[in-house]
Motif scaffolding. Sequence first.
Motif: not given
Length: 349
Positions: A66-92
Amino acid sequence: MPRPFLRAFNTDHAIHWILDWDGTLTTQDTLDTLVNIPKETKNDPSIPKKWAHVIEAYLDDMNSTLTTLGHLPSTVPEERKLLGRLRDVEERSVTRVSDSGIFAGLREEDLCAGGVSAIVDKTIQLRKGAALFIEYIFNRTMKQETDIDAFQILSVNWSQCFIATALEASVDFKFQRPTLDHFQEQQNEKYALLKNEIPSASHEKLKLDIYANEIDSISTAGTSQGRLCSPGTHKIISSSDKLSYLRGLQKLNPNTLQLNPIVYIGDSWTDLECLLAADLGICIRDEPPTSSQRKLEDSLQRLSIPCQHILDDGPPDEWDIVWARDFTEIRNWLRSNESSAFIRKIPGV
């Protein structure tokens, strides 16, 4: 396009209910309780330390990502991309759990006994009104014919067996633990309906299916390597995984050949995409909210998605997301929207 669910949806017809488990049906997360089962079963004092290491590594990984992002999304498409990235965290994190051997050698009977014990000693408690809500939905199906409610639990939890036995110890219903074949049957039913063939399953009453992960080989005593395996096409460890399963579980109405409207009930950031995709999303919130509930609430606020209380009057918005304190409020909302004629037909009402 706005979807005026709260104002115009006919609750006398079939509803497809999909519920999260941890923190939604239960008052709190149950993973610590699940991990306690191998600790007690194997009498292994090293498990708490291994589990603490898994939690610490997960939090460090999540915060770093989350720190590497700089800022959190403000749109639904961007939020979905972020949640997709976090899947790698869950997988690890899942890999760390598997490598730790915490669940190695565990048997199905151990998980079942642990689920029951957790209810008996109140380590796990269902949220207020949850048992009566399940009973109310079951009673709705008693007066429905081909147009029948569906009820499923969709969870990132690691054991279908654990969830099922805990619920069966709390309410008077049997819960199914679907496999990949069962998941495929859901798809076959849709195709049959489209070909104007009504499968016999369409006439069955409420089936309470649990879609969650499972520990490998627990049905063969002592052979489990303690690895997480899938109930269907892929593991359920992230928001996008839940959304994929939700879309696969959608049911066609045999009368209209339209998809039955989905009501999704969840409490955390992992539930966001399902809440947005459902015809009605219901967020469970305590007062004050838990940390997971706060993350979900913060996300909705960042995305400028309104979330009024389920019993408040007001015009529906584009997303149709509301919040409720418990299942008593959800049941009251449902009853207030059903016609008096429909309610009179529900046993015990």
